[in-house]
Scaffold this active site. Structure first.
Site, PDB file in Angstrom:
ATOM      1  N   TYR A  65     -66.416-147.880 -37.538  1.00  0.00           N
ATOM      2  CA  TYR A  65     -66.951-146.600 -37.067  1.00  0.00           C
ATOM      3  C   TYR A  65     -68.154-146.836 -36.163  1.00  0.00           C
ATOM      4  O   TYR A  65     -68.276-146.221 -35.094  1.00  0.00           O
ATOM      5  CB  TYR A  65     -67.330-145.753 -38.275  1.00  0.00           C
ATOM      6  CG  TYR A  65     -67.985-144.432 -37.957  1.00  0.00           C
ATOM      7  CD1 TYR A  65     -67.217-143.321 -37.624  1.00  0.00           C
ATOM      8  CD2 TYR A  65     -69.369-144.289 -38.000  1.00  0.00           C
ATOM      9  CE1 TYR A  65     -67.805-142.095 -37.344  1.00  0.00           C
ATOM     10  CE2 TYR A  65     -69.976-143.073 -37.719  1.00  0.00           C
ATOM     11  CZ  TYR A  65     -69.191-141.984 -37.391  1.00  0.00           C
ATOM     12  OH  TYR A  65     -69.785-140.773 -37.115  1.00  0.00           O
ATOM     13  N   SER A 115     -74.189-141.322 -33.979  1.00  0.00           N
ATOM     14  CA  SER A 115     -74.578-141.617 -35.357  1.00  0.00           C
ATOM     15  C   SER A 115     -75.638-142.698 -35.352  1.00  0.00           C
ATOM     16  O   SER A 115     -75.700-143.514 -34.416  1.00  0.00           O
ATOM     17  CB  SER A 115     -73.352-142.100 -36.147  1.00  0.00           C
ATOM     18  OG  SER A 115     -73.725-142.666 -37.387  1.00  0.00           O
TER      19      SER A 115
END
Length: 221
Positions: free
Chosen positions: A147, A134
């Site tokens: 995250y 990501s």
């Protein structure tokens, strides 16, 4: 020789979109996800082997690795399954540490353990590994700290693995925002609906497999 891929998180989103593309080209597929019913439907449609379960479970990873060995090894391992963490998103000052521990098990330790279990077959077939990451791994976004930390760790493991395993291609892949249930959980359904569909990312992944560039961080554009 027919190519074989193992894809985690394959019942929806990017995992399912990639599985559909590979199946259309005759790949053998081992698909896994926690949602048993959705996974079974996907596997039936694609003629794939479905093994439902949690990648954080060592016994489930053993089943996946055994299935790969039974098919003669892997040409491609896609570590796509991922957890988001608490919703609504939490600042690090309030982030529950026990939740972060669980997220690390799913997003970092499980991919590494699955790589370790399937690496002999990947080496033998000079295969490839895609660890889905990501932009949060390299950019600081408020509320995304837990995250982001897991994805940054996954990218560092990927980079070291690429150095240690020169016969296996290793790509840590940033797909960008996609119209997925995870993004909707994070930012809301209305905003997530404006993001590109996962299918738009698949051609970049297929080019990686076909052209086999050097191991590294790949960003979908």
């Amino acid at each position: 020789m027919t190519n074989t891929a193992l894809i985690t998180g394959a019942s929806r989103g990017l995992g399912l979109a990639l599985a559909r593309s590979l199946a259309a080209d005759g790949w053998k597929l081992i698909l896994t996800a926690r949602g048993r019913d959705a996974l079974a439907r996907a596997a039936d449609d694609l003629g794939a082997l479905a093994l439902a379960g949690d990648v954080a479970d060592p016994a489930h990873r053993d089943r996946l690795a055994r299935a790969a060995r039974d098919l003669g090894g892997l040409d491609l391992l896609v570590n796509n399954a991922s957890g988001l963490g608490p919703v609504p998103m939490r600042p690090l000052a309030d982030y529950p540490v026990d939740t972060l521990e669980e997220l690390l098990r799913v997003n970092v330790l499980a991919p590494l353990a699955l790589i370790q279990a399937t690496l002999p077959g990947l080496r033998e077939r000079r295969g490839a590994i895609v660890n889905v990451s990501s932009d949060a791994a390299v950019e600081a976004y408020e509320g995304w700290g837990g995250y982001a930390a897991t994805k940054a760790a996954l990218e560092r493991l990927s980079h070291v693995l690429a150095v240690e395993e020169p016969d296996v291609a290793v790509w840590w892949f940033d797909p960008g925002e996609m119209r997925t249930a995870m993004l909707a959980d994070a930012v809301g359904a209305e905003e997530a609906a404006t993001a590109p569909a996962p299918e738009t990312v698949v051609p970049t992944l297929r080019r990686l497999v076909a052209e086999r560039p050097a191991s590294g961080r790949i960003r979908h554009r």
